[in-house]
Enzyme design. Structure first.
Site, PDB file in Angstrom:
ATOM      1  N   GLY A 268     -31.383   3.151   0.726  1.00 37.39           N
ATOM      2  CA  GLY A 268     -30.177   2.767   0.006  1.00 37.39           C
ATOM      3  C   GLY A 268     -30.425   2.829  -1.481  1.00 37.39           C
ATOM      4  O   GLY A 268     -31.241   3.613  -1.965  1.00 37.39           O
ATOM      5  N   CYS A 269     -29.782   1.984  -2.204  1.00 38.65           N
ATOM      6  CA  CYS A 269     -29.896   1.956  -3.661  1.00 38.65           C
ATOM      7  C   CYS A 269     -31.347   1.709  -4.090  1.00 38.65           C
ATOM      8  O   CYS A 269     -31.978   0.765  -3.624  1.00 38.65           O
ATOM      9  CB  CYS A 269     -28.992   0.852  -4.212  1.00 38.65           C
ATOM     10  SG  CYS A 269     -29.166   0.597  -5.978  1.00 38.65           S
ATOM     11  N   PHE A 270     -31.852   2.543  -4.976  1.00 41.00           N
ATOM     12  CA  PHE A 270     -33.253   2.384  -5.388  1.00 41.00           C
ATOM     13  C   PHE A 270     -33.484   1.131  -6.220  1.00 41.00           C
ATOM     14  O   PHE A 270     -34.615   0.674  -6.355  1.00 41.00           O
ATOM     15  CB  PHE A 270     -33.826   3.620  -6.060  1.00 41.00           C
ATOM     16  CG  PHE A 270     -33.068   4.229  -7.211  1.00 41.00           C
ATOM     17  CD1 PHE A 270     -32.296   3.491  -8.093  1.00 41.00           C
ATOM     18  CD2 PHE A 270     -33.152   5.592  -7.417  1.00 41.00           C
ATOM     19  CE1 PHE A 270     -31.629   4.086  -9.150  1.00 41.00           C
ATOM     20  CE2 PHE A 270     -32.495   6.199  -8.486  1.00 41.00           C
ATOM     21  CZ  PHE A 270     -31.733   5.438  -9.348  1.00 41.00           C
ATOM     22  N   TRP A 271     -32.458   0.530  -6.780  1.00 40.28           N
ATOM     23  CA  TRP A 271     -32.636  -0.742  -7.474  1.00 40.28           C
ATOM     24  C   TRP A 271     -33.138  -1.799  -6.491  1.00 40.28           C
ATOM     25  O   TRP A 271     -33.960  -2.635  -6.835  1.00 40.28           O
ATOM     26  CB  TRP A 271     -31.343  -1.223  -8.099  1.00 40.28           C
ATOM     27  CG  TRP A 271     -30.769  -0.351  -9.177  1.00 40.28           C
ATOM     28  CD1 TRP A 271     -31.410   0.612  -9.902  1.00 40.28           C
ATOM     29  CD2 TRP A 271     -29.428  -0.370  -9.643  1.00 40.28           C
ATOM     30  NE1 TRP A 271     -30.546   1.187 -10.791  1.00 40.28           N
ATOM     31  CE2 TRP A 271     -29.312   0.603 -10.661  1.00 40.28           C
ATOM     32  CE3 TRP A 271     -28.305  -1.117  -9.311  1.00 40.28           C
ATOM     33  CZ2 TRP A 271     -28.120   0.843 -11.351  1.00 40.28           C
ATOM     34  CZ3 TRP A 271     -27.127  -0.876  -9.989  1.00 40.28           C
ATOM     35  CH2 TRP A 271     -27.038   0.095 -11.003  1.00 40.28           C
ATOM     36  N   CYS A 272     -32.601  -1.759  -5.265  1.00 38.63           N
ATOM     37  CA  CYS A 272     -32.990  -2.735  -4.242  1.00 38.63           C
ATOM     38  C   CYS A 272     -34.424  -2.513  -3.770  1.00 38.63           C
ATOM     39  O   CYS A 272     -35.220  -3.451  -3.749  1.00 38.63           O
ATOM     40  CB  CYS A 272     -32.063  -2.635  -3.033  1.00 38.63           C
ATOM     41  SG  CYS A 272     -30.342  -3.026  -3.369  1.00 38.63           S
TER      42      CYS A 272
END
Length: 179
Positions: free
Chosen positions: A11-15
Site C-alpha cells: 500500500g502507501c509507502f508512508w505506512c
C-alpha cells in the site's frame, strides 16, 4: 556488520516506511517505486497509474539481528494482503501487495510464508500478495522520506499510519528499537 536488502509493497509507502523504521536491525528504509515500465517515475505518474510501478520500500537490515522471516511477519501483520490493488481507501495497482525478492532464499521463504498463511485460516480470503524478483528500484522524491515522523499530526498519518504502528507496538514489542 553484515547487511541484506528486502523490498516490500504494502500500500502507501508512508505506512510501510513508518512501520519498518521501528524495528531493531533495520538500518535504512527508503520509499520508492518498483515493477513498472516507466524509467525514472515520479509520484504523480505512479499515483495516476500510468507507470505500472508499485509504491514500495527498500530496506536494509542486519540478518544477525532480525531475520527475513521476521520481516515477512511484520509485513503481513501491518497490511491487508487479501485486497487486490488496494489498502483501505488507497485504490490502484500502485497500492498492490507485493514482495520483491533479492535471492532464491527470499523467494522460497516468501512463497512458503504465504502458503502457510493461506492454510492457517487467519485471513477471511486468499492472500493476493505477488512474489517476484526485484527489478530496478527508484527512490521516491525526498519529501516522501520519513514522512510519518515529519507529519504525525496530519489526518492521514493519524487515521491510517498510527493504527498500524499501534498494532506493531502491541503485537511485537520485542522487535522494536529501544525496547
Amino acid at each position: 556488520m553484515n547487511t541484506a536488502k528486502a523490498t516490500f509493497a504494502g500500500g502507501c509507502f508512508w505506512c510501510t516506511e513508518a512501520v519498518f523504521r521501528q524495528l531493531q536491525g533495520v538500518t535504512a528504509v527508503i520509499p520508492g517505486y518498483i515493477d513498472g515500465h516507466l524509467a525514472d517515475p515520479d509520484y504523480e505518474s505512479v499515483c495516476r497509474g500510468d507507470s505500472g510501478h508499485a509504491e514500495a520500500i527498500e530496506l536494509h537490515y542486519q540478518p544477525d539481528t532480525i531475520s527475513y522471516a521476521t520481516l515477512l511477519q511484520v509485513f503481513f501483520m501491518t497490511h491487508d494482503p487479501t485486497t487486490l490493488n488496494r489498502q483501505g481507501h488507497d485504490v490502484g495497482t500502485q497500492y498492490r501487495s507485493a514482495i520483491y525478492t533479492h535471492d532464491d532464499s527470499q523467494q522460497q521463504q516468501a512463497l512458503a510464508f504465504i502458503q502457510q498463511l493461506d492454510t492457517s485460516g487467519d485471513y477471511p480470503a486468499a492472500i493476493v500478495t505477488e512474489v517476484k524478483p526485484a527489478s530496478h528500484f527508484y527512490p521516491a522524491e525526498v519529501y516522501h522520506h520519513d514522512y510519518y515522523a515529519r507529519n504525525q499530526s496530519a489526518g492521514y498519518c493519524q487515521v491510517v499510519i498510527a493504527p498500524k504502528l499501534h498494532k506493531l507496538y502491541r503485537s511485537a514489542p520485542a522487535l522494536l528499537k529501544n525496547s
